[in-house]
Design a protein around this motif. Structure first.
Motif, PDB file in Angstrom:
ATOM      1  N   ILE A 104      18.819  17.456   2.866  1.00 47.89           N
ATOM      2  CA  ILE A 104      19.980  18.578   2.810  1.00 47.89           C
ATOM      3  C   ILE A 104      20.302  18.720   1.408  1.00 47.89           C
ATOM      4  O   ILE A 104      21.215  19.502   1.076  1.00 47.89           O
ATOM      5  CB  ILE A 104      21.089  18.155   3.814  1.00 47.89           C
ATOM      6  CG1 ILE A 104      21.558  16.709   3.598  1.00 47.89           C
ATOM      7  CG2 ILE A 104      20.703  18.013   5.361  1.00 47.89           C
ATOM      8  CD1 ILE A 104      22.968  16.264   4.257  1.00 47.89           C
ATOM      9  N   ASN A 105      20.006  17.775   0.702  1.00 48.42           N
ATOM     10  CA  ASN A 105      20.569  17.629  -0.992  1.00 48.42           C
ATOM     11  C   ASN A 105      19.581  18.185  -1.833  1.00 48.42           C
ATOM     12  O   ASN A 105      19.805  18.201  -2.949  1.00 48.42           O
ATOM     13  CB  ASN A 105      21.268  16.204  -1.196  1.00 48.42           C
ATOM     14  CG  ASN A 105      22.140  15.895  -0.276  1.00 48.42           C
ATOM     15  OD1 ASN A 105      23.178  16.622  -0.020  1.00 48.42           O
ATOM     16  ND2 ASN A 105      22.022  14.550  -0.008  1.00 48.42           N
ATOM     17  N   ILE A 106      18.422  18.669  -1.286  1.00 47.72           N
ATOM     18  CA  ILE A 106      17.233  18.975  -2.178  1.00 47.72           C
ATOM     19  C   ILE A 106      17.750  20.404  -2.615  1.00 47.72           C
ATOM     20  O   ILE A 106      18.263  21.474  -1.987  1.00 47.72           O
ATOM     21  CB  ILE A 106      16.083  19.236  -1.210  1.00 47.72           C
ATOM     22  CG1 ILE A 106      15.429  17.939  -0.883  1.00 47.72           C
ATOM     23  CG2 ILE A 106      14.880  20.082  -2.097  1.00 47.72           C
ATOM     24  CD1 ILE A 106      14.744  17.267  -2.034  1.00 47.72           C
ATOM     25  N   GLU A 107      17.529  20.608  -4.174  1.00 46.75           N
ATOM     26  CA  GLU A 107      18.058  21.868  -4.687  1.00 46.75           C
ATOM     27  C   GLU A 107      16.856  22.697  -5.230  1.00 46.75           C
ATOM     28  O   GLU A 107      15.891  22.024  -5.772  1.00 46.75           O
ATOM     29  CB  GLU A 107      18.973  21.288  -5.931  1.00 46.75           C
ATOM     30  CG  GLU A 107      20.132  21.000  -5.616  1.00 46.75           C
ATOM     31  CD  GLU A 107      21.173  21.828  -5.246  1.00 46.75           C
ATOM     32  OE1 GLU A 107      20.900  23.403  -5.476  1.00 46.75           O
ATOM     33  OE2 GLU A 107      22.102  21.535  -4.655  1.00 46.75           O
ATOM     34  N   VAL A 108      16.570  23.657  -4.445  1.00 41.47           N
ATOM     35  CA  VAL A 108      15.405  24.500  -4.945  1.00 41.47           C
ATOM     36  C   VAL A 108      15.948  25.791  -5.563  1.00 41.47           C
ATOM     37  O   VAL A 108      17.042  26.350  -5.206  1.00 41.47           O
ATOM     38  CB  VAL A 108      14.498  24.921  -3.455  1.00 41.47           C
ATOM     39  CG1 VAL A 108      13.904  23.607  -3.196  1.00 41.47           C
ATOM     40  CG2 VAL A 108      15.291  25.592  -2.738  1.00 41.47           C
ATOM     41  N   GLY A 109      14.969  26.278  -6.486  1.00 40.41           N
ATOM     42  CA  GLY A 109      15.144  27.567  -7.132  1.00 40.41           C
ATOM     43  C   GLY A 109      15.360  28.798  -6.161  1.00 40.41           C
ATOM     44  O   GLY A 109      14.508  29.011  -5.308  1.00 40.41           O
ATOM     45  N   TYR A 110      16.176  29.535  -6.367  1.00 39.31           N
ATOM     46  CA  TYR A 110      16.334  30.445  -5.558  1.00 39.31           C
ATOM     47  C   TYR A 110      16.775  31.950  -6.364  1.00 39.31           C
ATOM     48  O   TYR A 110      17.649  31.857  -7.202  1.00 39.31           O
ATOM     49  CB  TYR A 110      17.039  30.517  -4.178  1.00 39.31           C
ATOM     50  CG  TYR A 110      18.541  30.266  -4.515  1.00 39.31           C
ATOM     51  CD1 TYR A 110      19.439  31.926  -4.184  1.00 39.31           C
ATOM     52  CD2 TYR A 110      19.261  29.630  -5.064  1.00 39.31           C
ATOM     53  CE1 TYR A 110      20.879  31.526  -4.327  1.00 39.31           C
ATOM     54  CE2 TYR A 110      20.399  29.331  -5.024  1.00 39.31           C
ATOM     55  CZ  TYR A 110      21.419  30.460  -4.842  1.00 39.31           C
ATOM     56  OH  TYR A 110      22.851  30.628  -5.039  1.00 39.31           O
ATOM     57  N   SER A 111      16.558  33.118  -5.730  1.00 39.29           N
ATOM     58  CA  SER A 111      17.249  34.280  -6.451  1.00 39.29           C
ATOM     59  C   SER A 111      17.953  35.066  -5.318  1.00 39.29           C
ATOM     60  O   SER A 111      17.434  35.646  -4.272  1.00 39.29           O
ATOM     61  CB  SER A 111      16.080  35.312  -6.963  1.00 39.29           C
ATOM     62  OG  SER A 111      16.656  36.371  -7.432  1.00 39.29           O
ATOM     63  N   PRO A 112      19.252  35.282  -5.426  1.00 41.29           N
ATOM     64  CA  PRO A 112      19.954  35.992  -4.299  1.00 41.29           C
ATOM     65  C   PRO A 112      19.639  37.008  -3.548  1.00 41.29           C
ATOM     66  O   PRO A 112      19.600  37.263  -2.489  1.00 41.29           O
ATOM     67  CB  PRO A 112      21.295  36.147  -4.874  1.00 41.29           C
ATOM     68  CG  PRO A 112      21.714  35.024  -5.941  1.00 41.29           C
ATOM     69  CD  PRO A 112      20.371  34.841  -6.550  1.00 41.29           C
ATOM     70  N   VAL A 169      15.526  21.696   7.554  1.00 45.14           N
ATOM     71  CA  VAL A 169      14.981  20.695   8.086  1.00 45.14           C
ATOM     72  C   VAL A 169      15.642  19.466   8.160  1.00 45.14           C
ATOM     73  O   VAL A 169      15.628  18.545   9.165  1.00 45.14           O
ATOM     74  CB  VAL A 169      13.220  20.392   7.377  1.00 45.14           C
ATOM     75  CG1 VAL A 169      12.652  19.095   7.946  1.00 45.14           C
ATOM     76  CG2 VAL A 169      12.357  21.563   7.680  1.00 45.14           C
ATOM     77  N   GLY A 170      16.325  18.935   6.853  1.00 45.63           N
ATOM     78  CA  GLY A 170      17.302  17.866   6.676  1.00 45.63           C
ATOM     79  C   GLY A 170      18.127  18.085   7.910  1.00 45.63           C
ATOM     80  O   GLY A 170      18.634  17.045   8.551  1.00 45.63           O
TER      81      GLY A 170
END
Length: 83
Positions: free
Chosen positions: A52-60, A72-73
């Motif tokens: 739940i705390n994983i930071e993945v790159g994203y573009s809005p 999944v978390g």
């Protein structure tokens, strides 16, 4: 134009420790990124509950701040509470 496609993630988790035992990711785009994140996380000793705390790159315009890996978390935590 962005066309979303489903990604299916299956993760097997130790009931006692939350350690990820194995995982599979199936879909058309971005599955390599997700399995890489899961494998690195597992190799470094992370649990399913930590996802739940994983930071993945994203573009809005193309994705949301909460990735399928985060979901999944949340699902793993929900399942653990059912014990």
């Amino acid at each position: 134009m962005n066309s979303a496609a489903p990604i299916h993630v299956r993760v097997y988790v130790s009931k006692e420790s939350g350690i990820i035992l194995r995982a599979a990711v199936v879909g058309t785009g971005g599955v390599d990124k997700r399995i890489d994140v899961l494998s690195a996380h597992t190799r470094l000793g992370g649990t399913a509950y930590d996802l739940i705390n994983i930071e993945v790159g994203y573009s809005p315009p193309f994705s949301s701040p909460k990735d399928v890996i985060n979901m999944v978390g949340y699902k793993a935590i929900e399942k653990a509470k059912e014990k």
